[in-house]
Design an enzyme around this catalytic site. Structure first.
Site, PDB file in Angstrom:
ATOM      1  CG  HIS A 179       2.986 -14.442   3.197  1.00 15.31           C
ATOM      2  ND1 HIS A 179       3.835 -15.188   2.419  1.00 15.31           N
ATOM      3  CD2 HIS A 179       2.572 -13.424   2.420  1.00 15.31           C
ATOM      4  CE1 HIS A 179       3.929 -14.636   1.222  1.00 15.31           C
ATOM      5  NE2 HIS A 179       3.164 -13.559   1.199  1.00 15.31           N
ATOM      6  CG  HIS A 181       2.536  -8.232  -1.054  1.00  9.91           C
ATOM      7  ND1 HIS A 181       2.344  -9.533  -1.455  1.00  9.91           N
ATOM      8  CD2 HIS A 181       1.850  -7.460  -1.913  1.00  9.91           C
ATOM      9  CE1 HIS A 181       1.557  -9.540  -2.517  1.00  9.91           C
ATOM     10  NE2 HIS A 181       1.235  -8.296  -2.820  1.00  9.91           N
TER      11      HIS A 181
END
Length: 98
Positions: free
Chosen positions: A66, A11
């Site tokens: 993440h 992303h």
């Protein structure tokens, strides 16, 4: 071991690629060497895509999707790809106009 499968953040790298390209495009189209009213506001607006990409990266770490190193790696990768694509595409456009 599962935490190492997410490097780099997809992303973040995708967002930085698009937003760095957009920022470079905006800076190329606006001539900051000339004096004009609202120059600081225009500069701030041109930098807004980078802020948006940074917020995407921060949201990936805040949501625990993440680790921060995944996001930094994605940002570096996206910035490099966006810059290379912009300058390669810019050279092709300049050559076709001549």
């Amino acid at each position: 071991m599962d935490g190492r499968k997410s490097f780099p953040s997809g992303h973040t790298s995708f967002c930085f690629t698009g937003m760095v390209y957009l920022t470079l495009f905006l800076f190329d189209r606006i001539d900051f060497k000339k004096q004009f009213t609202g120059r600081g506001i225009v500069f701030t607006l041109c930098m807004m895509p980078i802020l948006f990409a940074t917020l995407v990266g921060v949201s990936r770490t805040c949501d625990y999707h993440h680790h921060y190193s995944d996001v930094v790696g994605g940002a570096i990768l996206g910035t490099a790809v966006g810059t290379l694509v912009y300058y390669y595409h810019g050279n092709l456009v300049d050559e076709s106009v001549k």
